[in-house]
Design a protein around this motif. Structure first.
Motif, PDB file in Angstrom:
ATOM      1  N   ALA A   4       0.843  -1.199   0.000  1.00 42.91           N
ATOM      2  CA  ALA A   4       0.000   0.000   0.000  1.00 42.91           C
ATOM      3  C   ALA A   4       0.880   1.252   0.000  1.00 42.91           C
ATOM      4  O   ALA A   4       0.563   2.261  -0.629  1.00 42.91           O
ATOM      5  N   HIS A   5       1.997   1.170   0.715  1.00 40.04           N
ATOM      6  CA  HIS A   5       2.930   2.297   0.800  1.00 40.04           C
ATOM      7  C   HIS A   5       3.492   2.637  -0.585  1.00 40.04           C
ATOM      8  O   HIS A   5       3.560   3.806  -0.966  1.00 40.04           O
ATOM      9  N   CYS A  16       0.854   4.409  -2.511  1.00 40.83           N
ATOM     10  CA  CYS A  16       0.146   5.493  -1.822  1.00 40.83           C
ATOM     11  C   CYS A  16       0.481   6.872  -2.416  1.00 40.83           C
ATOM     12  O   CYS A  16       1.658   7.212  -2.598  1.00 40.83           O
ATOM     13  N   PHE A  25       5.734  11.195   2.830  1.00 41.32           N
ATOM     14  CA  PHE A  25       6.510  10.356   3.764  1.00 41.32           C
ATOM     15  C   PHE A  25       8.001  10.598   3.533  1.00 41.32           C
ATOM     16  O   PHE A  25       8.768  10.823   4.473  1.00 41.32           O
ATOM     17  N   CYS A  48       1.444  12.095   5.359  1.00 42.96           N
ATOM     18  CA  CYS A  48       1.633  10.663   5.643  1.00 42.96           C
ATOM     19  C   CYS A  48       1.071  10.334   7.028  1.00 42.96           C
ATOM     20  O   CYS A  48       1.210  11.110   7.975  1.00 42.96           O
ATOM     21  N   GLY A  58       1.887   7.536   8.836  1.00 37.47           N
ATOM     22  CA  GLY A  58       2.705   6.559   9.557  1.00 37.47           C
ATOM     23  C   GLY A  58       2.684   6.820  11.056  1.00 37.47           C
ATOM     24  O   GLY A  58       2.661   5.886  11.868  1.00 37.47           O
ATOM     25  N   GLY A  71       0.704   0.636   5.981  1.00 35.70           N
ATOM     26  CA  GLY A  71       0.921   0.519   4.539  1.00 35.70           C
ATOM     27  C   GLY A  71       2.258  -0.082   4.133  1.00 35.70           C
ATOM     28  O   GLY A  71       2.332  -0.834   3.165  1.00 35.70           O
ATOM     29  N   PRO A  72       3.360   0.199   4.860  1.00 28.01           N
ATOM     30  CA  PRO A  72       4.650  -0.350   4.430  1.00 28.01           C
ATOM     31  C   PRO A  72       4.730  -1.866   4.525  1.00 28.01           C
ATOM     32  O   PRO A  72       5.618  -2.473   3.919  1.00 28.01           O
ATOM     33  N   PRO A  84      -5.439   4.940   2.837  1.00 28.32           N
ATOM     34  CA  PRO A  84      -4.560   6.084   3.132  1.00 28.32           C
ATOM     35  C   PRO A  84      -4.789   7.269   2.216  1.00 28.32           C
ATOM     36  O   PRO A  84      -4.628   8.414   2.638  1.00 28.32           O
ATOM     37  N   PHE A 106       9.283   0.821   8.845  1.00 24.32           N
ATOM     38  CA  PHE A 106       9.622   1.713   7.741  1.00 24.32           C
ATOM     39  C   PHE A 106      11.019   1.431   7.188  1.00 24.32           C
ATOM     40  O   PHE A 106      11.367   1.883   6.113  1.00 24.32           O
TER      41      PHE A 106
HETATM   42  S1  SF4 Z   1       2.832   5.205   5.759  1.00 22.51           S
HETATM   43 FE1  SF4 Z   1       0.704   5.030   5.029  1.00 22.51          FE
HETATM   44  S2  SF4 Z   1      -0.001   7.142   4.623  1.00 22.51           S
HETATM   45 FE2  SF4 Z   1       2.254   7.171   4.783  1.00 22.51          FE
HETATM   46  S3  SF4 Z   1       2.915   6.994   2.658  1.00 22.51           S
HETATM   47 FE3  SF4 Z   1       2.910   4.920   3.523  1.00 22.51          FE
HETATM   48  S4  SF4 Z   1       0.900   4.063   3.020  1.00 22.51           S
HETATM   49 FE4  SF4 Z   1       0.783   6.293   2.690  1.00 22.51          FE
END
Ligand code: SF4
Ligand code: SF4
Length: 325
Positions: free
Chosen positions: A214-215, A218, A224, A238, A240, A246-247, A266, A297
């Motif tokens: 997802a990251h 996104c 981010f 972001c 996070g 998402g990561p 997100p 992350f």
């Molecule tokens: S941590 Fe979540 S909101 Fe931030 S960039 Fe990644 S997926 Fe998108």
């Protein structure tokens, strides 16, 4: 067209909330009607013979298709599972059942598990709609009082259909409607020899849908990278810091949207909760709104080195699973 002219679909509900059915009904490219009316010519000739929520027949007439499929009189058929598979031995301890679909000729309830056992022997393919059917999902969350599990845990990871097709998991809570429609169309085209089987990842998810996180998909990923974080709902940065997973969640919804290209957690300001992953809803995905450890992350950094980055991450994630955040 290949020899397989007509393909039947039996959509069997287990421990489900029917959210995945609602999601399928919201698919638009293709939609359910496209699939059933032959919008894709090579994928025409598909009939939805049993779906407890949206079929017109009821009672014995409705169940006649399931009974025929169990006896090998409805072939070939794709078995779509929605919902987790419970441990009926736990219900038996108190003289009850968790999940029942119809009765036998003596009026005894037939459990979802018995139906699944019989249908799996004859199914040309099994497709799991949603995280419950794929991995156990919400019904299997700790302490899992019903012993719920997903189809691969129940039938075995190496299970293959009569056509040699492994279980195909389309997780998500709910499964994205178009993920389901595309996977079913793909499966039909593969059964007819127009396409190879879809490549699957280690959790039997189609790679064409679940290869990237997802990251990675996104629209806030640039924020981010710039270190711009939201600290309250409604801020456009972001998330996070607000628990976004998402990561470590494989999903294209932030890019694809949810209905007609609109929505997606997100991208709309809701932290990803990892609903496509086998451990969901347990840690490391819950608590949903707690800030994830910085190590989550690190994945993005490790991936940039290439090579065996995924294998390294798998080991990091394994070490984190089961630990409260
Ligand atoms: S941590 Fe979540 S909101 Fe931030 S960039 Fe990644 S997926 Fe998108
Ligand atoms: S995966 Fe989610 S939406 Fe689908 S049946 Fe399970 S709880 Fe409902």
């Amino acid at each position: 067209m290949s020899e397989i002219e007509n393909i039947h679909v039996i959509w069997l509900p287990g421990q489900a909330c029917t959210g995945c059915t609602v999601s399928l009904l919201n698919a638009s490219h293709p939609n359910l009607l496209d699939l059933l009316t032959g919008f894709i010519p090579q994928a025409a000739g598909v009939t939805l013979d049993y779906h407890a929520t949206i079929m017109l027949p009821w009672g014995d007439e409705a169940l006649s298709a399931v009974n025929a499929a169990e006896k090998g009189e409805l072939a070939p058929f794709v078995l779509v599972l929605e919902g987790a598979i419970p441990d009926e031995s736990k219900a038996k301890e108190t003289g009850g059942y968790w999940c029942v679909i119809g009765e036998d000729e003596e009026g005894n309830p037939i459990t979802f598990n018995d139906r699944l056992d019989r249908l799996a022997k004859n199914a040309a393919a099994i497709v799991c709609a949603g995280t419950c059917a794929s991995f156990g999902g919400i019904p299997s969350g700790k302490p899992n009082p019903t012993g719920a599990k997903g189809a691969m845990d129940y039938l075995g990871k190496d299970w293959k259909s009569s056509l040699g097709i492994p279980i195909i998991n389309v997780p998500g809570c709910p499964a994205h409607g178009e993920h389901m429609a595309e996977t079913l169309a793909y499966a039909v085209l593969a059964m007819r020899g127009f396409l190879p089987l879809p490549a699957l990842d280690e959790h039997n998810r189609p790679l064409f849908l679940f290869e990237h996180t997802a990251h990675e998909n996104c629209p806030r990923a640039g924020l981010f990278a710039d270190g711009k974080n939201s600290h309250e709902f409604g801020e456009p940065y972001c998330m996070g810091t607000m628990g976004c997973k998402g990561p470590i969640s494989h999903c294209d919804v932030p890019k694809r949207g949810f209905i007609e290209g609109v929505g997606g957690c997100p991208s709309m300001g809701s932290p990803c909760i990892g609903c496509t992953e086998p451990e969901f809803p347990d840690p490391p995905f819950s608590p949903f709104l707690s800030k994830a450890p910085a190590s989550f992350f690190v994945y993005e950094k490790i991936r940039s080195f290439g090579g065996s980055a995924d294998a390294v991450w798998c080991r990091i994630k394994d070490a984190l699973i089961g630990r409260d955040l």
